[in-house]
Scaffold this active site. Structure first.
Site, PDB file in Angstrom:
ATOM      1  CE1 TYR A 269      -4.363   0.598  -0.081  1.00  0.00           C
ATOM      2  CE2 TYR A 269      -3.956   2.167   1.653  1.00  0.00           C
ATOM      3  CZ  TYR A 269      -4.792   1.651   0.697  1.00  0.00           C
ATOM      4  OH  TYR A 269      -6.041   2.187   0.514  1.00  0.00           O
TER       5      TYR A 269
ATOM      6  CG  ASN B 295     -16.040  -1.420   0.599  1.00  0.00           C
ATOM      7  OD1 ASN B 295     -15.296  -1.297  -0.364  1.00  0.00           O
ATOM      8  ND2 ASN B 295     -15.826  -2.322   1.546  1.00  0.00           N
TER       9      ASN B 295
ATOM     10  CB  VAL C  46     -17.369   0.188  -4.034  1.00  0.00           C
ATOM     11  CG1 VAL C  46     -17.564   1.536  -4.719  1.00  0.00           C
ATOM     12  CG2 VAL C  46     -16.426   0.343  -2.846  1.00  0.00           C
TER      13      VAL C  46
ATOM     14  NE  ARG D 297     -18.228 -14.388 -11.098  1.00  0.00           N
ATOM     15  CZ  ARG D 297     -17.514 -14.054 -10.041  1.00  0.00           C
ATOM     16  NH1 ARG D 297     -16.369 -14.674  -9.802  1.00  0.00           N
ATOM     17  NH2 ARG D 297     -17.907 -13.100  -9.233  1.00  0.00           N
TER      18      ARG D 297
ATOM     19  N   GLY E 119     -10.252   1.005  -8.376  1.00  0.00           N
ATOM     20  CA  GLY E 119      -9.714  -0.322  -8.119  1.00  0.00           C
ATOM     21  C   GLY E 119      -9.206  -0.927  -9.411  1.00  0.00           C
TER      22      GLY E 119
ATOM     23  CG  PHE F  17     -12.514   8.451  -4.852  1.00  0.00           C
ATOM     24  CD1 PHE F  17     -12.718   9.784  -4.541  1.00  0.00           C
ATOM     25  CD2 PHE F  17     -12.759   7.491  -3.867  1.00  0.00           C
ATOM     26  CE1 PHE F  17     -13.171  10.158  -3.278  1.00  0.00           C
ATOM     27  CE2 PHE F  17     -13.206   7.860  -2.601  1.00  0.00           C
ATOM     28  CZ  PHE F  17     -13.412   9.197  -2.309  1.00  0.00           C
TER      29      PHE F  17
ATOM     30  CG  LEU G 104     -12.469   6.836   1.897  1.00  0.00           C
ATOM     31  CD1 LEU G 104     -13.552   7.793   1.456  1.00  0.00           C
ATOM     32  CD2 LEU G 104     -13.069   5.688   2.690  1.00  0.00           C
TER      33      LEU G 104
END
Lengths: 377, 377
Positions: free
Chosen positions: A98, A171, A200, A222, A290, A314, A316
């Site tokens: 991170y 989230n 999210v 899937r 993400g 974005f 958070l």
């Protein structure tokens, strides 16, 4: 002797912020023996915590440790944690990948809910039995008793479902901010997103619906995709397509009466990001939050020049350190009210703390797709 | 007979706006014979023009045509064109691959400079001998006499070098707007760009320098790159790197005392776009205005989330139709003053109109890299 004291000191500090931050002067007087200390103060109960002493694979470096009591200072609140989720960002923090790398040793977890156990002498507005969440979130929620300054804690309505209180920030607040901060949307407008089954994603569908904003959702191809579509539509999704369904020349022809979206969300990358771009109207914006496919985002030159698209991101954690974050607690209350009214919901699995290892394995994806793992202390 | 009249009508209309737009009622009375017309009005001279009757390869579909005189209406100004460039966007319009597809038949060209030949009875502020440019630019500058309403024409200083007056809008105004419209830059800040040898690129270097903004420039690896670097540095470039030089782990380590750029420009795509992104600081913006490599732009997820980059696009033609475009003529005057003072310059080749075919071949890249081709009428 010096080594023992350092280790214990770090452990004690861990109890406070969850990471070994520079010790306050008073802490220097805390000796290895709990009976010997310079100040008389109320002590917290011992805490059982998920600790990592080095960065690495979470299932290797995370250890369950018993941490000794720490003093509860005048401004401190000791909180008996009730529940805390295992989020992907928690895993990334432990892995050390991170961007903000917590100093080790550290206690895992970044959000959660707890009940006030005891308070320091200068604490007002919080008392034993109150439910609180760290807001903005902060490190060290994976433990039975957390001690942090009163300013960290936000008192919430005790009628809130516990698992939602534990997971309301990382989230749902991401979804709320992304709907608010990039494009001025009005009722009747539309948004498009991939990764719609993520928490999210589910929050975006529901928060959009509350505002009268329609959602176009892209999911993976899937087995079981029909059931997934059905589920997302029950949450309020207006359209749900698998990536395969969108292998057509003009994806917009698939939209019946839905406006072309001015805002899109991407948490996947690769082809799924390109599909979001295809749906966007002239001048639209795609926000990336993400990268589940681990593939980059590829964009044609003409998308920028002639279609005038904007691509943004974005995060958070960055938002929470901005000026805007002052409103954070109001937003949390708003989101919690939606969970109480049933307008905001998502799948979670509450797991007893003594099964942390198996919850971590599920969160790491070892057992395939699983609901969000929320530890119950 | 009807066919002849239609063809002639289109040809006559071509003379006005450069494209066959809906005819004004009066034009319906203009017969094939110049001597027979319903209204007595001053006529323009005949015009020699580069006309294309269908979209396709410019060297196939472009024909040199003699167009008959057209009436100069009360509000019209007849301009003897002096010079007009062949821009890549002119080529794309003829090919029919531009997002705005001109109706055919049409006259080529979109910017240029001319001298007023004669004016309609209601025209004020413009008279024979004045130098004018169409501003905002408009179609049909590749001809010897253009007739357009007075509002189209912007009078400029006759001391301006002709080739700069002919080319001041499409490239220099793009550079100016891109430096102004995306990031609030101050003296001492820096920008980064690829395609630095393009005319827009050269303008960015020089317009940045005028404002005390430093420029980091990326060029292709090819023979003669040392001379190119020298040339760009003479224009004011602070740093010039070939793409190959930037195959290092941390490109920013190559910058000595230059600030990390908050704004970047991309007219190439592919690896050259990624290099611009690498130089950008946290929260920076890359503006795409061209795609010379014909490769898309590929961006990592973390560039958006953690580095908070924004990717945007710029298209002058869209900007020119926006509200902001009112200031267009002031900006043109500013840019022309810089060309007169020698602070803004770039390579061009003035080519006599009778050598249009060879100029077009050069503009199409048939003879390798060539300076901007500017037709002299």
């Amino acid at each position: 002797m010096a080594t023992v004291r350092l280790v214990q000191l770090k452990a004690l500090l861990l109890r406070r912020g969850g990471t070994a931050s520079p010790p306050p002067p008073r802490a220097l007087f805390i000796g290895p023996n709990r009976g010997i200390r310079a100040f008389s103060s109320t002590m917290s109960p011992p805490s059982k915590a998920v600790v990592y002493e080095e960065h690495g694979p979470p299932d290797t470096v995370c250890k369950l440790k018993e941490l000794p009591p720490v003093p509860i200072k005048d401004d401190d609140v000791c909180v008996k944690m009730l529940a805390a989720p295992i989020n992907p960002s928690d895993i990334n923090r432990i892995q050390g990948v991170y961007p903000v790398r917590p100093p080790v040793p550290a206690i895992g977890g970044y959000e959660g809910v707890g009940e006030v156990h005891s308070v320091g002498s200068a604490v007002t507005g919080l008392g034993p039995g109150d439910w609180v969440i760290p807001s903005p979130p902060s490190s060290g929620t994976w433990q039975t008793y957390a001690v942090k300054e009163q300013s960290v804690w936000h008192k919430i309505d005790k009628r809130t479902p516990m698992e939602y209180a534990a997971t309301i920030t990382v989230n749902p607040l991401t979804a709320l901010r992304m709907l608010e901060d990039f494009v001025d949307l009005k009722s009747g407008d539309a948004v498009v997103q991939n990764g719609a089954t993520s928490i999210v994603g589910q929050c975006i569908i529901q928060l959009a619906r509350v505002r009268g904003i329609r959602s176009i959702n892209v999911i993976r191809d899937r087995a079981g995709s029909d059931e997934v579509k059905e589920k997302l539509k029950k949450l309020g999704a207006d359209e749900v397509f698998t990536e395969g369904q969108l292998e057509v020349k003009n994806v917009k022809s698939l939209l019946a009466d839905i406006a072309e979206p001015a805002l899109g969300f991407n948490c996947v990358g690769g082809n799924a990001a390109s599909l979001v771009l295809k749906f966007l109207k002239q001048g639209g914006t795609m926000v990336t939050y993400g990268g589940m496919s681990k593939k980059p985002i590829t964009v044609s030159t003409s998308s920028f020049i002639f279609k005038d698209l904007s691509l943004r991101g974005f995060w958070l954690q960055k938002w929470l350190t901005s000026d805007k974050a002052e409103e954070c607690r109001d937003m949390i209350d708003y989101l919690l009210s939606l969970t109480s009214s049933g307008e905001l919901r998502y799948d979670m699995e509450l797991v007893p703390f003594n099964q942390f290892t198996s919850a971590l394995d599920k969160a790491l994806g070892k057992l395939g797709s699983q609901p969000k793992q929320v530890i119950k202390f």
